[in-house]
Design a protein around this motif. Structure first.
Motif, PDB file in Angstrom:
ATOM      1  N   GLU A 107      52.776  34.088  35.115  1.00 21.45           N
ATOM      2  CA  GLU A 107      53.562  35.256  35.448  1.00 21.45           C
ATOM      3  C   GLU A 107      52.597  36.328  35.103  1.00 21.45           C
ATOM      4  OE1 GLU A 107      58.111  36.815  34.252  1.00 21.45           O
ATOM      5  OE2 GLU A 107      57.385  34.842  34.072  1.00 21.45           O
ATOM      6  N   PHE A 108      52.589  37.414  35.987  1.00 19.12           N
ATOM      7  CA  PHE A 108      51.816  38.627  35.757  1.00 19.12           C
ATOM      8  C   PHE A 108      52.873  39.845  35.515  1.00 19.12           C
ATOM      9  CE2 PHE A 108      49.274  42.485  36.761  1.00 19.12           C
ATOM     10  CZ  PHE A 108      48.669  42.481  35.915  1.00 19.12           C
ATOM     11  N   LEU A 109      52.839  40.454  34.494  1.00 22.88           N
ATOM     12  CA  LEU A 109      53.536  41.920  34.107  1.00 22.88           C
ATOM     13  C   LEU A 109      52.565  43.034  34.365  1.00 22.88           C
ATOM     14  CD1 LEU A 109      55.908  43.565  33.461  1.00 22.88           C
ATOM     15  CD2 LEU A 109      55.648  42.690  31.344  1.00 22.88           C
ATOM     16  N   PRO A 110      52.303  43.843  35.140  1.00 24.38           N
ATOM     17  CA  PRO A 110      51.374  45.083  35.192  1.00 24.38           C
ATOM     18  C   PRO A 110      51.728  45.914  34.271  1.00 24.38           C
ATOM     19  CG  PRO A 110      52.600  44.910  37.323  1.00 24.38           C
ATOM     20  CD  PRO A 110      53.163  43.652  36.573  1.00 24.38           C
ATOM     21  N   MET A 111      50.809  46.610  33.665  1.00 23.08           N
ATOM     22  CA  MET A 111      51.144  47.727  32.858  1.00 23.08           C
ATOM     23  C   MET A 111      50.325  49.066  33.254  1.00 23.08           C
ATOM     24  SD  MET A 111      50.508  45.825  29.056  1.00 23.08           S
ATOM     25  CE  MET A 111      51.572  44.631  28.484  1.00 23.08           C
ATOM     26  N   LEU A 112      49.418  48.926  33.849  1.00 22.68           N
ATOM     27  CA  LEU A 112      48.501  50.249  34.338  1.00 22.68           C
ATOM     28  C   LEU A 112      47.569  49.664  35.174  1.00 22.68           C
ATOM     29  CD1 LEU A 112      45.648  49.851  32.793  1.00 22.68           C
ATOM     30  CD2 LEU A 112      46.978  51.117  30.890  1.00 22.68           C
ATOM     31  N   ARG A 113      46.848  50.755  35.692  1.00 22.05           N
ATOM     32  CA  ARG A 113      45.785  50.526  36.769  1.00 22.05           C
ATOM     33  C   ARG A 113      44.557  50.994  36.013  1.00 22.05           C
ATOM     34  NH1 ARG A 113      49.626  51.657  40.686  1.00 22.05           N
ATOM     35  NH2 ARG A 113      50.215  49.884  42.024  1.00 22.05           N
ATOM     36  N   LEU A 114      43.285  50.640  36.035  1.00 19.84           N
ATOM     37  CA  LEU A 114      42.168  51.163  35.684  1.00 19.84           C
ATOM     38  C   LEU A 114      41.279  51.235  37.058  1.00 19.84           C
ATOM     39  CD1 LEU A 114      41.759  49.110  32.426  1.00 19.84           C
ATOM     40  CD2 LEU A 114      42.631  51.466  32.521  1.00 19.84           C
ATOM     41  N   THR A 115      40.049  52.107  36.987  1.00 18.66           N
ATOM     42  CA  THR A 115      39.302  52.265  38.081  1.00 18.66           C
ATOM     43  C   THR A 115      38.005  51.643  37.874  1.00 18.66           C
ATOM     44  OG1 THR A 115      40.624  54.342  38.381  1.00 18.66           O
ATOM     45  CG2 THR A 115      38.463  54.098  39.503  1.00 18.66           C
ATOM     46  N   PRO A 116      37.683  50.470  38.081  1.00 17.42           N
ATOM     47  CA  PRO A 116      36.302  50.097  38.092  1.00 17.42           C
ATOM     48  C   PRO A 116      35.226  51.033  38.621  1.00 17.42           C
ATOM     49  CG  PRO A 116      37.542  48.749  39.772  1.00 17.42           C
ATOM     50  CD  PRO A 116      38.639  49.667  39.084  1.00 17.42           C
ATOM     51  N   THR A 117      34.348  51.449  37.989  1.00 19.60           N
ATOM     52  CA  THR A 117      33.298  52.573  38.297  1.00 19.60           C
ATOM     53  C   THR A 117      31.972  52.143  38.143  1.00 19.60           C
ATOM     54  OG1 THR A 117      35.051  54.305  37.591  1.00 19.60           O
ATOM     55  CG2 THR A 117      32.717  54.950  37.782  1.00 19.60           C
ATOM     56  N   LEU A 118      31.099  52.480  39.289  1.00 18.92           N
ATOM     57  CA  LEU A 118      29.650  52.310  38.913  1.00 18.92           C
ATOM     58  C   LEU A 118      29.190  53.211  37.934  1.00 18.92           C
ATOM     59  CD1 LEU A 118      26.937  51.444  39.951  1.00 18.92           C
ATOM     60  CD2 LEU A 118      26.882  53.492  41.648  1.00 18.92           C
ATOM     61  N   ILE A 119      28.370  52.658  36.689  1.00 20.00           N
ATOM     62  CA  ILE A 119      28.046  53.486  35.626  1.00 20.00           C
ATOM     63  C   ILE A 119      26.556  53.083  35.659  1.00 20.00           C
ATOM     64  CG2 ILE A 119      28.133  53.700  33.251  1.00 20.00           C
ATOM     65  CD1 ILE A 119      31.056  52.785  33.547  1.00 20.00           C
ATOM     66  N   SER A 224      42.167  48.575  39.488  1.00 17.36           N
ATOM     67  CA  SER A 224      42.675  47.118  39.252  1.00 17.36           C
ATOM     68  C   SER A 224      43.946  47.250  38.382  1.00 17.36           C
ATOM     69  CB  SER A 224      41.392  46.606  38.420  1.00 17.36           C
ATOM     70  OG  SER A 224      41.893  45.081  37.884  1.00 17.36           O
ATOM     71  N   GLU A 225      44.706  46.253  38.704  1.00 21.25           N
ATOM     72  CA  GLU A 225      45.986  46.144  37.988  1.00 21.25           C
ATOM     73  C   GLU A 225      45.717  45.462  36.753  1.00 21.25           C
ATOM     74  OE1 GLU A 225      50.278  45.895  40.072  1.00 21.25           O
ATOM     75  OE2 GLU A 225      48.847  44.397  40.819  1.00 21.25           O
ATOM     76  N   VAL A 226      45.986  46.131  35.701  1.00 24.85           N
ATOM     77  CA  VAL A 226      45.787  45.307  34.201  1.00 24.85           C
ATOM     78  C   VAL A 226      47.196  45.321  33.674  1.00 24.85           C
ATOM     79  CG1 VAL A 226      44.852  45.665  32.061  1.00 24.85           C
ATOM     80  CG2 VAL A 226      43.645  46.291  34.236  1.00 24.85           C
ATOM     81  N   GLY A 227      47.322  44.088  32.784  1.00 25.24           N
ATOM     82  CA  GLY A 227      48.506  43.736  32.104  1.00 25.24           C
ATOM     83  C   GLY A 227      48.660  42.557  31.163  1.00 25.24           C
ATOM     84  N   THR A 228      49.655  42.012  31.370  1.00 25.41           N
ATOM     85  CA  THR A 228      49.423  40.620  30.519  1.00 25.41           C
ATOM     86  C   THR A 228      49.919  39.497  31.428  1.00 25.41           C
ATOM     87  OG1 THR A 228      50.399  39.522  28.754  1.00 25.41           O
ATOM     88  CG2 THR A 228      51.895  41.014  29.879  1.00 25.41           C
ATOM     89  N   TYR A 229      49.397  38.221  31.485  1.00 23.98           N
ATOM     90  CA  TYR A 229      50.054  36.936  31.793  1.00 23.98           C
ATOM     91  C   TYR A 229      50.955  36.382  30.747  1.00 23.98           C
ATOM     92  CZ  TYR A 229      47.365  37.237  36.245  1.00 23.98           C
ATOM     93  OH  TYR A 229      46.706  37.598  37.601  1.00 23.98           O
ATOM     94  N   LEU A 230      52.069  35.847  31.246  1.00 22.62           N
ATOM     95  CA  LEU A 230      53.031  35.148  30.486  1.00 22.62           C
ATOM     96  C   LEU A 230      52.873  33.742  30.822  1.00 22.62           C
ATOM     97  CD1 LEU A 230      55.909  37.603  30.566  1.00 22.62           C
ATOM     98  CD2 LEU A 230      53.980  37.498  29.063  1.00 22.62           C
ATOM     99  N   SER A 231      52.813  32.961  29.903  1.00 21.32           N
ATOM    100  CA  SER A 231      52.560  31.481  30.273  1.00 21.32           C
ATOM    101  C   SER A 231      54.169  30.911  30.763  1.00 21.32           C
ATOM    102  CB  SER A 231      52.615  30.492  28.857  1.00 21.32           C
ATOM    103  OG  SER A 231      52.469  29.240  29.304  1.00 21.32           O
ATOM    104  N   PRO A 232      54.031  30.300  31.687  1.00 23.14           N
ATOM    105  CA  PRO A 232      55.403  29.705  32.335  1.00 23.14           C
ATOM    106  C   PRO A 232      55.784  28.263  31.392  1.00 23.14           C
ATOM    107  CG  PRO A 232      53.749  28.941  33.667  1.00 23.14           C
ATOM    108  CD  PRO A 232      52.885  29.926  32.562  1.00 23.14           C
ATOM    109  N   SER A 233      54.925  27.750  30.581  1.00 19.24           N
ATOM    110  CA  SER A 233      54.971  26.448  30.101  1.00 19.24           C
ATOM    111  C   SER A 233      55.112  26.251  28.540  1.00 19.24           C
ATOM    112  CB  SER A 233      54.235  25.590  30.631  1.00 19.24           C
ATOM    113  OG  SER A 233      52.994  25.998  30.387  1.00 19.24           O
TER     114      SER A 233
END
Length: 276
Positions: A107-119, A224-233
């Protein structure tokens, strides 16, 4: 009125008992396990082994209301993912970018979005590729990426195309990535600017560290959506619901934004982060 007061006094012990019962149910039987690997300012491992950073600070702020503590075993980044998705030794996986494959497992819980950028590193008059297709076509350029880092499905597709052209070096951490760029062993990486900023804090001044890098957003590579995954088990559904609700409340209050502001300059956050 006396009868009413007596009625209310009678309710007192009952209400108190209910409060204690709820608190007892809220307590966890064990600490929730969150394996971590050094990830710039997001997760830092101090010389004495203590863990701090944006996401450990956020989770610890939830402990009193959650009734649970968090344990942060320090492991290599690939082991972190393995413990959560394969062996069931972890309750949370963060910080984590969302992918369709991971969504099938937890189960994913989004917290913010980050921008993958060419560097890229170093001064050059050469125009940087402005799209995924232009980058793929520049076949003389090699990439360096950190093992197990991902920034969403579009990033994964781009990485597979570069790997098919044998143009990718994989390293274990951000420090090595930064060193390879500086040494000219590779020509580019794709990272959110916040992570590059973390990797550059190696004793050189911040201004000097950042001015030698060039940044280019790529069309075809969305935030990219960044956050936390919560274990279902690995832990019970009620604790999971309670934790999700507390994280969502912290996000709505701006607590994550405040914590990140203690670690990152405002201009770096502005260039990279989209708050949910």
């Amino acid at each position: 009125m006396p009868a009413r007061r007596g009625f209310l006094r009678g309710l007192g012990p009952a209400l108190l008992g209910m409060a204690f019962a709820q608190a007892a149910r809220a307590r966890c039987e064990r600490a929730l396990v969150v394996p971590v690997a050094p990830t710039g300012f997001n997760v830092q491992v101090l010389p004495d082994g203590q863990v701090r950073g944006v996401y450990p600070d956020l989770l610890r702020s939830l402990e009193p209301a959650l009734g649970c503590s968090f344990s942060f075993p320090v492991v290599p980044r690939p082991r972190q993912s393995l413990m959560f998705f394969e062996t069931g030794e972890a309750d949370l996986f963060l910080p984590a970018s969302r992918t369709a494959e991971r969504d099938q497992k937890a189960e994913f819980l989004p917290m913010l979005r980050l921008t993958p950028t060419l560097i890229t590193f170093g001064a050059s008059t050469e125009a940087l590729p402005a799209s995924v297709e232009a980058l793929v076509a520049r076949k003389a350029w090699r990439a360096v990426v950190v093992r197990s880092y991902t920034w969403g499905s579009e990033y994964e597709r781009l990485l597979r195309r570069l790997e098919e052209q044998h143009r990718v070096d994989v390293v274990a951490d951000l420090k090595t990535l930064s060193q390879m760029l500086r040494a000219g062993r590779v020509q580019f990486t794709i990272l959110p600017p916040t992570l590059l900023h973390s990797a550059l804090q190696d004793g050189s001044s911040e201004a000097r560290a950042t001015q030698d890098f060039r940044f280019q957003r790529l069309s075809g590579l969305p935030p990219s959506e960044v956050g936390t995954y919560l274990s279902p088990s690995t832990f019970d559904a009620e604790t999971r619901r309670r934790l999700r609700r507390l994280i969502e409340q912290a996000l709505a209050e701006g607590r994550l934004q405040q914590i990140m502001g203690r670690y990152y300059p405002a201009e770096v956050l502005k260039a990279d982060v989209q708050w949910l």
